[in-house]
Write an enzyme that holds these catalytic residues in place. Structure first.
Site, mmCIF file in Angstrom:
data_model
loop_
_atom_site.group_PDB
_atom_site.id
_atom_site.type_symbol
_atom_site.label_atom_id
_atom_site.label_comp_id
_atom_site.label_asym_id
_atom_site.label_seq_id
_atom_site.Cartn_x
_atom_site.Cartn_y
_atom_site.Cartn_z
ATOM 1 N N SER A 33 -13.980 -3.841 11.906
ATOM 2 C CA SER A 33 -13.014 -4.533 12.770
ATOM 3 C C SER A 33 -13.692 -5.132 13.992
ATOM 4 C CB SER A 33 -11.973 -3.514 13.245
ATOM 5 O OG SER A 33 -11.104 -4.100 14.165
ATOM 6 N N GLY A 49 -7.475 2.744 0.379
ATOM 7 C CA GLY A 49 -6.472 2.027 1.185
ATOM 8 C C GLY A 49 -5.738 0.924 0.453
ATOM 9 N N ALA A 50 -5.652 1.012 -0.875
ATOM 10 C CA ALA A 50 -5.068 -0.095 -1.651
ATOM 11 C C ALA A 50 -3.538 -0.059 -1.684
ATOM 12 C CB ALA A 50 -5.610 -0.069 -3.078
ATOM 13 N N TYR A 72 -10.255 3.888 18.407
ATOM 14 C CA TYR A 72 -10.426 3.022 17.228
ATOM 15 C C TYR A 72 -11.803 2.357 17.287
ATOM 16 C CZ TYR A 72 -9.139 -0.799 13.984
ATOM 17 O OH TYR A 72 -9.071 -1.697 12.946
ATOM 18 N N GLY A 114 -1.441 -3.428 3.062
ATOM 19 C CA GLY A 114 -2.193 -4.365 3.892
ATOM 20 C C GLY A 114 -3.441 -4.953 3.256
ATOM 21 N N GLY A 134 -6.240 -3.588 2.027
ATOM 22 C CA GLY A 134 -6.714 -2.981 0.780
ATOM 23 C C GLY A 134 -5.865 -3.409 -0.404
#
Ligand SMILES: NC(=O)c1ccc[n+]([C@@H]2O[C@H](COP(=O)([O-])OP(=O)(O)OC[C@H]3O[C@@H](n4cnc5c(N)ncnc54)[C@H](OP(=O)(O)O)[C@@H]3O)[C@@H](O)[C@H]2O)c1
Length: 303
Positions: free
Chosen positions: A161, A33-34, A187, A37, A39
């Site tokens: 989260s 996820g880099a 989620y 956001g 990441g």
């Protein structure tokens, strides 16, 4: 006035955060996820701290832009591997490539994630959010686990989260066939499942020199949810956007959790940024956790 325990996370969000000046030169960090956001900010901070990076991303164009930026700014080793985390075959392939290419893996950070407002299934028939947010990082972590033990001391961090507090995990209906899909609960289900497996894995890793923790990266301004329709995008951009913080704080918190010497032996915990916090009660149900572990192993082909 002190808030009740289940609302303590609101107070924790206002506490001063911990930081570290510890360097990560010579450490290799694998990061999902880099390209965006949380990441992306974690990758920047890790590169500033001297770490070598392997970015596991689905979009090679975005990934090579991040790679070029970090190499230019910090001169570190930054490699890119491609995998779409909604396809478990690709997760298996990328894990095999990581094992082939890197003798030493010091840190694994699973940050990639998404939030859908509508029910959506992967090619394999998993609910997409559950697959990307839980099954894929579970599989990647388990496949790299032995290499991380061999590389110990090493650290695994699951970007989770506060959304786990929404609940939604029903092991008899993971694909939401019998319930109306609700985005926040879909989620929440993925994040609860992930937390429950963090406690399980922390126990299995005891004494190996490998730690595993989960964290909430703050309420920050990123692209999460922007794959949804115009109404949600409007809501996110104009109605809640002003309340969200700069994701630089997430990168700083992640860096603290994977680099700080005082975190070296801390394992099996949930952090609100850098504050050690008690998760919701339903995410602490160890009996449920054992069932989630089994189901996750079966779904990912590890059983
Ligand atoms: N933002 C917040 O306030 C917040 C709060 C709590 C938790 N989180 C958690 O933080 C993590 C990062 O989210 P974010 O807020 O940074 O969102 P973001 O800006 O949308 O970034 C998500 C990252 O995940 C990647 N990704 C999504 N689906 C993928 C897939 N199928 N295969 C591979 N990569 C995929 C994206 O890749 P692309 O660039 O190709 O899209 C992107 O790099 C998530 O786990 C999220 O649940 C965020």
């Amino acid at each position: 006035m002190k808030l009740p325990e289940e609302l303590q996370f609101i107070e924790n969000a206002r506490l001063p955060q911990k930081t570290t000046q510890a360097r990560m030169d010579g450490k290799l960090c694998v990061l999902t996820g880099a390209t965006s956001g949380v990441g992306y900010q974690a990758a920047r901070r890790l590169a500033q701290g001297g770490a070598g990076l392997v970015l596991v991303c689905r979009n090679p164009f975005k990934a090579t832009q991040v790679q070029a930026e970090l190499q230019h700014a910090c001169g570190n080793q930054v490699d890119v591997l491609q995998a779409d985390l909604s396809k478990l075959d690709e997760v298996r392939t990328v894990a095999a490539m990581l094992l082939e290419k890197y003798r030493q893996i010091d840190v694994l950070i699973n940050s990639a994630g998404l939030h859908n407002t509508h029910r959506n299934l992967t090619e394999q028939g998993f609910e997409t959010v559950f697959c990307v947010n839980h099954l894929a990082p579970f599989l990647l972590t388990r496949m790299l686990q032995d290499r991380m033990v061999a590389s110990a001391p090493s650290r695994i961090l699951q970007v989770n989260s506060q959304g786990h507090r929404f609940g939604g995990l029903n092991l008899t209906d993971l694909t939401w066939q019998r319930r109306r899909y609700r985005g926040l609960q879909g989620y929440g289900a993925s994040k609860v499942a992930q937390l429950l497996t963090v406690w399980e894995l922390a126990e299995r890793l005891q004494g190996t020199g490998v730690t595993i923790n989960a964290m909430h990266p703050g309420e920050v301004r990123t692209n999460i949810g922007m794959n949804n329709g115009p109404v949600y995008r409007f809501y996110k951009r104009y109605l809640i956007g002003w309340m969200l913080k700069d994701p630089v704080i997430s990168g700083e918190a992640i860096y603290y959790l994977v680099a700080a010497p005082e975190m070296a032996e801390v394992s099996g915990r949930f952090f609100n940024l850098t504050i050690d916090e008690k998760p919701a009660k339903h995410a602490l149900d160890r009996e449920l956790g054992k069932r989630v572990w089994m189901i996750s192993e079966q779904a990912t082909g590890l059983a």
